[in-house]
Scaffold this motif. Structure first.
Motif, short mmCIF file in Angstrom:
data_model
loop_
_atom_site.label_atom_id
_atom_site.label_comp_id
_atom_site.label_asym_id
_atom_site.label_seq_id
_atom_site.Cartn_x
_atom_site.Cartn_y
_atom_site.Cartn_z
N LEU A 279 39.22 41.72 46.73
CA LEU A 279 40.04 41.98 45.54
C LEU A 279 39.37 42.99 44.63
CD1 LEU A 279 42.32 41.31 43.45
CD2 LEU A 279 40.89 39.38 42.71
N LEU A 280 40.15 43.97 44.18
CA LEU A 280 39.74 44.90 43.13
C LEU A 280 40.46 44.49 41.85
CD1 LEU A 280 38.32 47.49 42.12
CD2 LEU A 280 40.35 48.77 42.87
N ASP A 281 39.72 44.07 40.85
CA ASP A 281 40.28 43.63 39.58
C ASP A 281 40.09 44.75 38.56
OD1 ASP A 281 41.35 42.14 37.54
OD2 ASP A 281 39.62 40.81 37.31
N LEU A 282 41.15 45.53 38.37
CA LEU A 282 41.10 46.67 37.45
C LEU A 282 41.26 46.19 36.01
CD1 LEU A 282 43.40 49.15 39.42
CD2 LEU A 282 40.92 49.32 39.15
N GLY A 283 40.38 46.67 35.13
CA GLY A 283 40.43 46.19 33.76
C GLY A 283 40.15 44.71 33.71
N CYS A 284 39.07 44.30 34.35
CA CYS A 284 38.80 42.87 34.55
C CYS A 284 38.55 42.13 33.26
CB CYS A 284 37.62 42.68 35.50
SG CYS A 284 36.04 43.33 34.87
N GLY A 285 38.15 42.84 32.19
CA GLY A 285 37.88 42.17 30.93
C GLY A 285 36.79 41.13 31.09
N THR A 286 37.02 39.95 30.57
CA THR A 286 36.04 38.86 30.65
C THR A 286 36.17 38.08 31.95
OG1 THR A 286 37.56 37.43 29.42
CG2 THR A 286 35.87 38.59 28.16
N GLY A 287 36.95 38.59 32.90
CA GLY A 287 37.00 37.98 34.22
C GLY A 287 37.96 36.82 34.36
N LEU A 288 39.05 36.83 33.60
CA LEU A 288 40.00 35.71 33.68
C LEU A 288 40.66 35.62 35.04
CD1 LEU A 288 41.67 35.90 30.14
CD2 LEU A 288 40.07 34.18 30.98
N LYS A 312 30.47 39.25 29.84
CA LYS A 312 31.12 37.93 29.81
C LYS A 312 31.66 37.56 31.18
CE LYS A 312 32.33 35.87 26.44
NZ LYS A 312 31.82 34.69 25.71
N ALA A 313 32.26 38.52 31.88
CA ALA A 313 32.84 38.25 33.19
C ALA A 313 31.78 37.83 34.20
CB ALA A 313 33.59 39.49 33.70
N ALA A 314 30.60 38.41 34.08
CA ALA A 314 29.53 38.10 35.03
C ALA A 314 29.10 36.64 34.95
CB ALA A 314 28.33 39.02 34.77
N GLN A 315 29.34 36.02 33.80
CA GLN A 315 28.93 34.63 33.62
C GLN A 315 29.72 33.66 34.50
OE1 GLN A 315 29.19 33.84 29.39
NE2 GLN A 315 27.74 35.46 28.87
N HIS A 316 30.88 34.09 34.99
CA HIS A 316 31.68 33.20 35.85
C HIS A 316 31.08 33.06 37.25
CE1 HIS A 316 34.56 33.09 32.69
NE2 HIS A 316 35.02 34.31 32.86
N GLY A 317 30.28 34.02 37.66
CA GLY A 317 29.62 33.93 38.94
C GLY A 317 30.52 34.10 40.15
N VAL A 318 31.68 34.74 39.99
CA VAL A 318 32.59 34.93 41.13
C VAL A 318 32.75 36.39 41.52
CG1 VAL A 318 33.88 32.81 40.68
CG2 VAL A 318 34.63 34.96 39.62
N TYR A 319 32.27 37.30 40.70
CA TYR A 319 32.40 38.74 41.00
C TYR A 319 31.18 39.21 41.80
CZ TYR A 319 36.38 39.13 37.84
OH TYR A 319 37.61 38.99 37.24
N GLU A 320 31.44 40.02 42.81
CA GLU A 320 30.35 40.57 43.62
C GLU A 320 29.58 41.62 42.81
OE1 GLU A 320 28.10 41.33 47.18
OE2 GLU A 320 29.52 39.73 46.69
N ARG A 321 30.31 42.51 42.14
CA ARG A 321 29.68 43.54 41.31
C ARG A 321 30.73 44.13 40.37
NH1 ARG A 321 30.07 45.62 46.43
NH2 ARG A 321 31.30 47.54 46.67
N PHE A 322 30.25 44.96 39.46
CA PHE A 322 31.11 45.56 38.45
C PHE A 322 30.86 47.07 38.39
CE2 PHE A 322 30.37 41.20 37.12
CZ PHE A 322 31.64 40.75 36.80
N HIS A 323 31.90 47.78 37.92
CA HIS A 323 31.78 49.21 37.66
C HIS A 323 32.30 49.47 36.25
CE1 HIS A 323 30.81 50.06 41.83
NE2 HIS A 323 31.85 49.35 42.21
N THR A 324 31.48 50.10 35.42
CA THR A 324 31.89 50.46 34.06
C THR A 324 32.53 51.83 34.10
OG1 THR A 324 29.99 49.21 33.24
CG2 THR A 324 31.13 50.61 31.66
N VAL A 325 33.83 51.86 34.31
CA VAL A 325 34.55 53.11 34.51
C VAL A 325 36.02 52.87 34.16
CG1 VAL A 325 35.09 52.61 36.93
CG2 VAL A 325 34.90 54.99 36.18
N ASN A 326 36.74 53.94 33.87
CA ASN A 326 38.16 53.75 33.55
C ASN A 326 38.97 53.53 34.83
OD1 ASN A 326 39.25 56.30 34.62
ND2 ASN A 326 38.19 57.28 32.91
N VAL A 327 40.20 53.05 34.65
CA VAL A 327 41.04 52.67 35.78
C VAL A 327 41.31 53.85 36.71
CG1 VAL A 327 43.40 51.97 36.37
CG2 VAL A 327 42.12 50.70 34.64
N LEU A 328 41.63 55.01 36.15
CA LEU A 328 41.98 56.16 36.97
C LEU A 328 40.80 56.62 37.82
CD1 LEU A 328 44.21 58.25 34.55
CD2 LEU A 328 44.93 56.81 36.45
N ASP A 329 39.62 56.70 37.23
CA ASP A 329 38.45 57.12 37.99
C ASP A 329 38.10 56.10 39.07
OD1 ASP A 329 38.18 59.48 36.64
OD2 ASP A 329 36.66 58.76 35.25
#
Length: 442
Positions: A279-288, A312-329
């Protein structure tokens, strides 16, 4: 007036020493010293406040909360104990509860600048705009020459649709500090809200000259010229969500009754009952979305502009990794046929133009993959894309269906949601789209 007075000089000196131990993270020594102080001096409220600080430093939030409540019991009516408990509750992600104690603190010391200032900060974090404005007015009353208090009040007045009063304040502030781009930007936005386009254009042009790389200034200038922007400035979105991260879950879930992540998770798990998908979660925010989906036999990748949200999202422990980038990029830079699913919940209201989003989502999905996203509703007699006064875009459902079909999606399901979430206490209509990539696509 507070019923609590500090009279024990010996204890005061000892508590200052213990406070230094806590500040330098000498926690075992601080704990022993607090126990000794309790035996010598009894149940002084300040001992409990330091015990609360010690527990928080030691990673014991329940203990910190218990000690802060004991401090209040030991000194009922003491504004310091009320405000310390309020600040602790805020740090623990309980802004509504924090606001209750902030109100009590202000009621005990309505003319205490420090108390009212901290309370106003809590009200801002709790998204209680009327209370924020009321306490900022009090701060300006207590310290009328303070530029920062007046600037913050003007900003909150504008957010509360009190544009005329905000404009009057901004005029005074710009006179005092014409080089302050934040104040000049506030006046430009107030002028826009009042339909004073010439003033808005003049201020926006000055802002662009002062900070030519600032996309927010370019955005305001476009609006002042009567143009219709098709997306929102990246730095504005990032700043908005960085500041909201600490109370974001509480605000969305409890106060705004936002349930789209759960709906998206239900669709995903129905499509993949074995939980085998990426799953790719675009604009994941706090990982809801990740929180609602839970652990899967695959990986969840989160994308967001806000580092505070990702933290905040990383605290859920379900995401493999994150990218700090806008949706289009994120979409442009992802390989073809890469994911079984993409989610994009309450994000396209800030992206606006979907001409690149939808085709790229199709490209990076594997055959049979699903793109699940939400939009705020524009009515069928409006334009396909409408920028609301809230600085969010609304999309027309029929136009979104057409764009999905043109891109090549099939089995396009659009669920109309009379209440996407609450907006100013009223249901905000929207819709949830589930579009599937053909099994034969390649």
């Amino acid at each position: 007036m507070s019923k609590y007075t500090i009279s024990n000089d010996v204890l005061t000196q000892e508590l200052q020493r213990i406070g230094s131990l806590i500040a330098t993270r000498q926690l075992p020594q601080a704990a022993q010293a607090l126990n000794d102080a309790r035996k010598r001096f009894g149940a002084d409220s300040r001992i409990f406040l330091l015990a609360s600080r010690l527990a928080e430093q030691a990673g014991n939030p329940d203990g910190a909360l218990q000690a802060a409540r004991q401090a209040l019991t030991a000194a009922p009516g003491w504004q310091v104990a009320e405000m310390e408990l309020a600040m602790l509750l805020l740090r623990q992600g309980k802004p509504a509860d924090a606001l209750v104690h902030a109100r009590r603190g202000v009621s005990f010391a309505p003319d205490d600048l420090s108390v009212v200032s901290r309370a106003a900060g809590i009200a801002i974090q709790a998204n209680d705009l009327p209370t924020t404005v009321a306490w900022l007015r009090k701060l300006v009353e207590l310290k009328p020459d303070d530029y920062d208090y007046r600037s913050l009040l003007a900003k909150q007045l504008l957010a509360a649709d009190e544009a005329e009063e905000a404009m009057n304040m901004y005029n005074e502030l710009v006179q005092e500090q014409p080089w302050d781009t934040e104040t000049l930007s506030g006046r430009a936005r107030a002028a826009l809200a009042l339909g004073q386009l010439a003033q808005a254009k003049q201020d926006a042009e000055a802002l662009v000259q002062l900070e030519p790389s600032n996309s927010s200034h370019q955005h305001v200038l476009a609006l002042a010229r009567g143009e219709q922007p098709t997306t929102l400035p990246e730095d504005e979105i990032k700043a908005r969500f960085d500041s909201a991260a600490s109370t974001f879950d509480q605000t969305l879930w409890r106060e705004l009754q936002y349930r789209v992540p759960q709906k998206a998770a239900d669709i995903l798990l129905q499509a993949h009952p074995d939980r085998k998908f990426n799953l790719l979660d675009l604009g994941c925010g706090t990982g809801l979305v990740g929180l609602c989906v839970g652990r899967i036999d695959g990986y969840i990748i989160g994308v967001d502009l806000s580092e505070e949200m990702i933290r905040k999202a990383a605290q859920h422990g379900v995401y493999e990794r994150f990218h700090t980038v806008n949706v289009l990029d994120a979409l442009r830079n992802t390989p073809t046929d890469h994911y079984e699913a993409i989610t994009c919940c309450d994000v396209l209201v800030y992206v606006g133009d979907l001409s690149e989003v939808i085709p790229n989502a199709l490209r990076i999905l594997k055959p049979g993959g699903h793109f699940i996203f939400s939009c705020e509703s524009a009515s069928e007699d409006e334009e396909d894309l409408v920028l609301r006064p809230t600085s969010r875009f609304a999309h027309k459902a029929s136009a979104v269906r057409k764009w999905c079909e043109s891109a090549g999606f099939e089995d396009i399901q659009i669920e109309l949601l009379p209440q996407l979430r609450l907006e100013a206490g009223e249901p905000l209509p929207g819709f949830l789209v589930t579009a599937r990539k053909s099994q034969s696509a390649h």
